[in-house]
Design a protein around this motif. Structure first.
Motif, mmCIF file in Angstrom:
data_model
loop_
_atom_site.group_PDB
_atom_site.id
_atom_site.type_symbol
_atom_site.label_atom_id
_atom_site.label_comp_id
_atom_site.label_asym_id
_atom_site.label_seq_id
_atom_site.Cartn_x
_atom_site.Cartn_y
_atom_site.Cartn_z
ATOM 1 N N ASP A 87 -0.628 6.511 -3.397
ATOM 2 C CA ASP A 87 -1.855 6.326 -4.150
ATOM 3 C C ASP A 87 -2.824 7.182 -4.510
ATOM 4 O OD1 ASP A 87 -0.843 3.440 -4.380
ATOM 5 O OD2 ASP A 87 -1.842 2.456 -3.341
ATOM 6 N N GLN A 107 -6.821 3.236 -2.709
ATOM 7 C CA GLN A 107 -6.283 3.650 -1.360
ATOM 8 C C GLN A 107 -6.368 1.782 -1.191
ATOM 9 O OE1 GLN A 107 -6.496 6.024 1.282
ATOM 10 N NE2 GLN A 107 -4.832 7.967 -0.151
ATOM 11 N N SER A 162 1.046 -1.069 -0.172
ATOM 12 C CA SER A 162 -0.211 -0.182 0.338
ATOM 13 C C SER A 162 1.023 0.962 0.530
ATOM 14 C CB SER A 162 -0.957 -0.435 1.504
ATOM 15 O OG SER A 162 -1.312 1.611 1.170
#
Ligand code: NAD
Length: 379
Positions: free
Chosen positions: A294, A299, A290
């Protein structure tokens, strides 16, 4: 092309199997600049040596490691004996001018580790320690994302190394259960891997606070008290420790062999200013990722499947399930490249001695119930 002749010491055991396959695979999957000859397998007795050399495809066998390291035609000594014998063999092999690969932990004893580091630093030969997991393609991918700034600065590392062998009443090899031969217990055995990974990815561990648990095999109940553990000279079967890293990051670690259902599960999450990565050895060709950058509506974690675009992933197609033997070969490839190119091996004896110092800090903290500064731990 240079031919590198290898002698493996203790080649009839678990790691003898993994390294024999690793040495065979290493020159097939990458050009290391050398060919490899699996020359001599050494074991503790002749029958075991002969049988293992035949099964694992080594040219010759011997039951005398001293005689083998004295041979002029051997270039590399690969030590896969239990840790209590690593120092004597490694120091003798370096003195004989051999390149030395030694399995983890470098040894059980910090004084011996210091001697090994000293011998390696005085030698022009290449030495490397078998913290194999740091070479996995998934870990190389994480390392790249740290080095190129994608992940930003490390903040928090949480790792587990859990197995079920204790819960099932199994001991992999007799030496693992014995004080002296087995070192601390799980902290030195499997815990050393997550300390090495943390040091490789996050940085030096500065200080440690720890608790450890030991089981009386006759008692099917909870952990022994500290006093009972010390009196009975039990090894640690479980350990928990928290760390501060020199760069300000913090960490927590767990290792146990009493985790029913866990089949060699090595897991970590690493949170950084730019994102988080998660790795589970039981899904060794995937990374959960992650990134803070992003898009707001995208996300969350994505699973990156390793494929031919990742360094050290050698199948022409993703999803081929790269595993333990790939990893054994990868670390030996890097060792051979270091020999051919005249570079230091990694992790070095100095890196592994630092890991041993952290293991010792875990033990001392568990006994004193205090934070222990790793730099202040002496043999
Ligand atoms: N990197 C990893 O993933 C990993 C996994 C398991 C073990 N290890 C490490 O590998 C080393 C060996 O562990 P193992 O599980 O293979 O142990 P093992 O007991 O299966 O094998 C050790 C072998 O060494 C032989 N041996 C002992 N003393 C000897 C001597 N003086 N001369 C010749 N042979 C001798 C034994 O007969 C045995 O066959 C340990 O340091 C262990 O911590 C690493």
């Amino acid at each position: 092309m240079t031919e590198i002749k290898v002698a493996i010491i203790g080649g009839g055991g678990f790691m003898g199997y993994a390294h024999s396959l690793g040495w065979a695979l290493a020159p097939i999957t990458a050009d290391t600049g050398a060919t490899i000859r699996k020359a001599v397998l050494v074991e503790a007795d002749e029958d075991r040596a002969k049988a293992a050399a035949k099964r694992l495809n080594w040219d010759e066998w011997s039951a005398d490691w001293r005689e083998v390291i004295a041979r002029d035609d051997i270039d590399v000594v690969d030590i896969v004996t239990p840790p209590a014998s690593h120092a004597e063999i490694a120091i003798a092999a370096l003195a004989a001018g051999k390149h030395v690969f030694v399995e983890k932990p470098i040894t059980n004893d910090l004084a011996d580790a210091d001697l090994m580091q000293d011998a390696a630093e005085k030698s022009s030969a290449v030495s490397q320690v078998g913290f194999n997991y740091r070479h996995a393609a998934a870990i190389s991918f994480v390392k790249h994302m740290l080095d190129d700034g994608t992940l930003g600065h490390p903040l928090q590392f949480r790792a587990h190394y859990t197995q079920d062998v204790g819960a099932l009443g199994r001991v992999l090899s007799g030496w693992r259960a014995k004080k002296g031969a087995g070192g601390s217990g799980v902290t030195g055995d499997i815990g050393s891997h997550i300390i090495d990974l943390a040091s490789y990815l996050v940085g030096d561990i500065e200080s440690v606070t720890a608790i450890i648990g030991a089981k009386d095999p006759a008692e099917n109940s909870a952990w022994l008290s500290d006093d009972q553990r010390r009196e009975g000279q039990y090894l640690d079967d479980a350990a928990l420790w928290m760390t501060k890293f020199s760069n300000g990051a913090i960490g927590s670690f767990a290792a146990t062999v009493y985790a029913s259902g866990r089949k060699n599960r090595m897991f970590f999450e690493l949170e950084c200013t730019g994102g988080t990565v998660e790795f589970d050895w039981n899904h060794s060709d995937e990374i959960k990722l992650s990134l803070v950058s992003d898009k707001p509506d995208q996300q969350g974690f994505r699973t990156v499947s390793l494929n031919e675009n990742h360094e050290d992933y050698w199948y022409p197609l993703g999803g081929m399930g790269s595993g333990y033997i790939d990893d054994a070969a990868l670390q030996l490839q890097k060792f051979v490249r270091a020999i051919v190119e005249g570079r230091a091996g990694s992790p070095s004896f100095a890196d592994a001695t630092r890991t041993q110092r952290v293991i010792e800090a875990v033990m001392r903290s568990a006994d004193s119930h205090q934070w222990v500064n790793v730099d202040e731990v002496t043999a």
